[in-house]
Design a protein around this motif. Structure first.
Motif, PDB file in Angstrom:
ATOM      1  N   ARG A  76       1.277  -0.794   0.014  1.00  0.00           N
ATOM      2  CA  ARG A  76      -0.264   0.195   0.093  1.00  0.00           C
ATOM      3  C   ARG A  76       1.101   1.351  -0.086  1.00  0.00           C
ATOM      4  O   ARG A  76       0.883   2.075  -0.502  1.00  0.00           O
ATOM      5  CB  ARG A  76      -0.860   0.062   1.325  1.00  0.00           C
ATOM      6  CG  ARG A  76      -1.766   0.819   1.536  1.00  0.00           C
ATOM      7  CD  ARG A  76      -3.012   0.887   2.122  1.00  0.00           C
ATOM      8  NE  ARG A  76      -4.138  -0.146   1.795  1.00  0.00           N
ATOM      9  CZ  ARG A  76      -4.771  -0.323   1.037  1.00  0.00           C
ATOM     10  NH1 ARG A  76      -4.968   0.943   0.201  1.00  0.00           N
ATOM     11  NH2 ARG A  76      -5.164  -1.196   0.164  1.00  0.00           N
ATOM     12  N   GLN A  77       1.730   0.985   0.613  1.00  0.00           N
ATOM     13  CA  GLN A  77       3.103   2.309   0.400  1.00  0.00           C
ATOM     14  C   GLN A  77       3.329   2.571  -0.279  1.00  0.00           C
ATOM     15  O   GLN A  77       3.558   3.881  -1.195  1.00  0.00           O
ATOM     16  CB  GLN A  77       3.755   2.490   2.000  1.00  0.00           C
ATOM     17  CG  GLN A  77       2.896   2.514   3.476  1.00  0.00           C
ATOM     18  CD  GLN A  77       4.527   1.733   4.120  1.00  0.00           C
ATOM     19  OE1 GLN A  77       5.548   1.009   4.265  1.00  0.00           O
ATOM     20  NE2 GLN A  77       4.107   2.722   5.841  1.00  0.00           N
ATOM     21  N   ARG A 120       2.176   8.861  -6.618  1.00  0.00           N
ATOM     22  CA  ARG A 120       2.439  10.085  -6.685  1.00  0.00           C
ATOM     23  C   ARG A 120       3.124  10.615  -7.729  1.00  0.00           C
ATOM     24  O   ARG A 120       2.958  11.792  -8.840  1.00  0.00           O
ATOM     25  CB  ARG A 120       3.314  10.284  -5.499  1.00  0.00           C
ATOM     26  CG  ARG A 120       2.235  10.954  -4.220  1.00  0.00           C
ATOM     27  CD  ARG A 120       2.423  11.183  -3.297  1.00  0.00           C
ATOM     28  NE  ARG A 120       3.980  10.484  -2.875  1.00  0.00           N
ATOM     29  CZ  ARG A 120       3.344   9.676  -1.784  1.00  0.00           C
ATOM     30  NH1 ARG A 120       2.988   9.146  -1.436  1.00  0.00           N
ATOM     31  NH2 ARG A 120       4.976   9.320  -1.452  1.00  0.00           N
ATOM     32  N   GLU A 129      -6.562   4.008  -6.893  1.00  0.00           N
ATOM     33  CA  GLU A 129      -6.024   2.510  -6.400  1.00  0.00           C
ATOM     34  C   GLU A 129      -6.917   1.503  -7.163  1.00  0.00           C
ATOM     35  O   GLU A 129      -6.173   0.204  -6.861  1.00  0.00           O
ATOM     36  CB  GLU A 129      -6.678   3.014  -4.804  1.00  0.00           C
ATOM     37  CG  GLU A 129      -5.702   3.429  -3.414  1.00  0.00           C
ATOM     38  CD  GLU A 129      -6.254   2.856  -2.209  1.00  0.00           C
ATOM     39  OE1 GLU A 129      -5.546   4.042  -1.383  1.00  0.00           O
ATOM     40  OE2 GLU A 129      -7.375   2.613  -2.562  1.00  0.00           O
ATOM     41  N   LYS A 151       1.134   3.995  -3.288  1.00  0.00           N
ATOM     42  CA  LYS A 151       0.792   5.510  -2.757  1.00  0.00           C
ATOM     43  C   LYS A 151       2.271   6.322  -3.899  1.00  0.00           C
ATOM     44  O   LYS A 151       1.709   7.229  -3.890  1.00  0.00           O
ATOM     45  CB  LYS A 151       0.504   5.925  -1.728  1.00  0.00           C
ATOM     46  CG  LYS A 151      -0.093   5.472  -0.647  1.00  0.00           C
ATOM     47  CD  LYS A 151      -0.529   6.289   0.645  1.00  0.00           C
ATOM     48  CE  LYS A 151      -2.119   5.631   0.798  1.00  0.00           C
ATOM     49  NZ  LYS A 151      -1.930   5.508   2.407  1.00  0.00           N
TER      50      LYS A 151
END
Length: 350
Positions: A284-285, A292, A303, A288
């Protein structure tokens, strides 16, 4: 004219611009107090030019065209009254920022394209599209101003254009050389593709902060996708090879930058040992971080666009899919220690 002078029902408060034959002032209605812009002729011989511009622009009621509210061409000096655009001009914005980010540039061009397409549907070519004639309201919406050099581009006269036909004259020539199509420079009959050419130059200048030269590509100066290069190339070329209308030009940009409001449903395809479970924290990190990065290079993902991921030691390889109509973009992003270390993009038709 001086600050505090009165024209009709308006008091001049501040000069906000000037051109070859006019000054633009912020003014205020004496009784009502509403703020407007007044385009004041410095050469009274240009009264007919102002009348021609005002009558035509008043008839083009569109959210991306500056509204003409009135005027008096028999006044001394003659003037037009328009809505006041608090955000200033695109020229001023480019002077302040140098160039625009791709998303902002495309938004501005899209606003201008909507105005030009509307005018073309009425048989009118603007013929002077440039940053000075693109203004912003308080909300940042771009609007087209200064239809002084407009021309009909076809012989038809509908009931909507009959009242304007006496204003369309072959004697009105002009424009701004750097933004004029080769055909307009040579005095050939006007066509919507003349405005396409000018808008292509504006797009290039917004993205790069400079005017184009023959052979230039946008990607020679800034990081943009091939679709932006293709759109510019289809505008900045002789008429026979140019996009013939605004929709063709803007659709080329949409392929890269715009997303339909009705977003298609997509399926996530996770690794076998992850199916049916929630995404691990490190994935998940990494997602992200990848999102970006993709947005910074012009992608538009979230997502739900993640299709799969793979672990390769301490590197996570994530695959995103962005579907725009019949075209799908696949983004492969490798994230290691919180940073993107590799990025690839592939385009395919569905």
């Amino acid at each position: 004219m001086d600050r505090g002078s009165r024209l009709g029902e308006y008091v001049l408060e501040e000069k906000v611009g000037e051109g070859g034959f006019c000054e633009v002032w912020r003014g205020r209605h004496v009784m009502l107090g509403n703020v407007v812009a007044l385009k004041v002729a410095t050469d009274e011989g240009m009264a007919d030019f102002l009348r021609r511009e005002g009558v035509l622009q008043h008839s083009l009621e569109h959210s991306n065209i500056v509204r003409v509210l009135g005027g008096d061409v028999e006044s001394h000096p003659p003037y037009l009254v328009t809505e006041f655009m608090e955000g200033g001009s695109l020229r001023r914005l480019l002077k302040e920022q140098g160039r625009l980010q791709p998303e902002e540039a495309i938004r501005v061009v899209a606003d201008v394209a909507a105005a030009l397409q509307f005018a073309h549907q009425k048989g009118v070519v603007h013929r002077d599209v440039k940053p000075e004639n693109i203004l912003f309201d308080a909300n940042g919406t771009a609007k087209v101003a200064d239809f002084g050099f407009w021309r009909f581009f076809e012989a038809r006269r509908t009931h909507r254009s009959l009242a304007l036909s006496f204003l369309s004259t072959e004697d009105v020539v002009g424009g701004t050389l750097e933004y004029m199509s080769p055909e307009q420079r040579r005095g050939e009959p006007p066509a919507p593709s003349d405005d396409v050419y000018s808008l292509g130059v504006v797009l290039f200048e917004c993205l790069t902060g400079r005017l184009p030269a023959p052979g230039d590509r946008v990607s020679d100066f800034v990081d943009v996708g091939e679709e932006v290069d293709a759109a510019f190339a289809g505008a900045y070329v002789r008429r026979q090879k140019r996009f013939q209308d605004i929709p063709s030009f803007i659709n080329a940009l949409r392929a890269k930058t715009w997303r339909s409001s009705s977003k298609p449903r997509r399926h996530r395809i996770f690794a076998d040992d992850e199916k049916g479970g929630t995404l691990p924290k490190d994935v998940r990190q990494a997602m992200k971080t990848a999102m970006r990065f993709l947005r910074s290079v012009g992608g538009s993902v979230d997502e739900s666009d993640l299709r799969s991921f793979q672990r390769r030691g301490d590197t996570l390889l994530l695959l995103f899919s962005e579907r725009l109509g019949l075209v799908e973009f696949l983004y492969s992003v490798s994230v290691k220690n919180g940073e993107v270390v590799e990025y690839r993009r592939r385009r395919r038709r569905r």
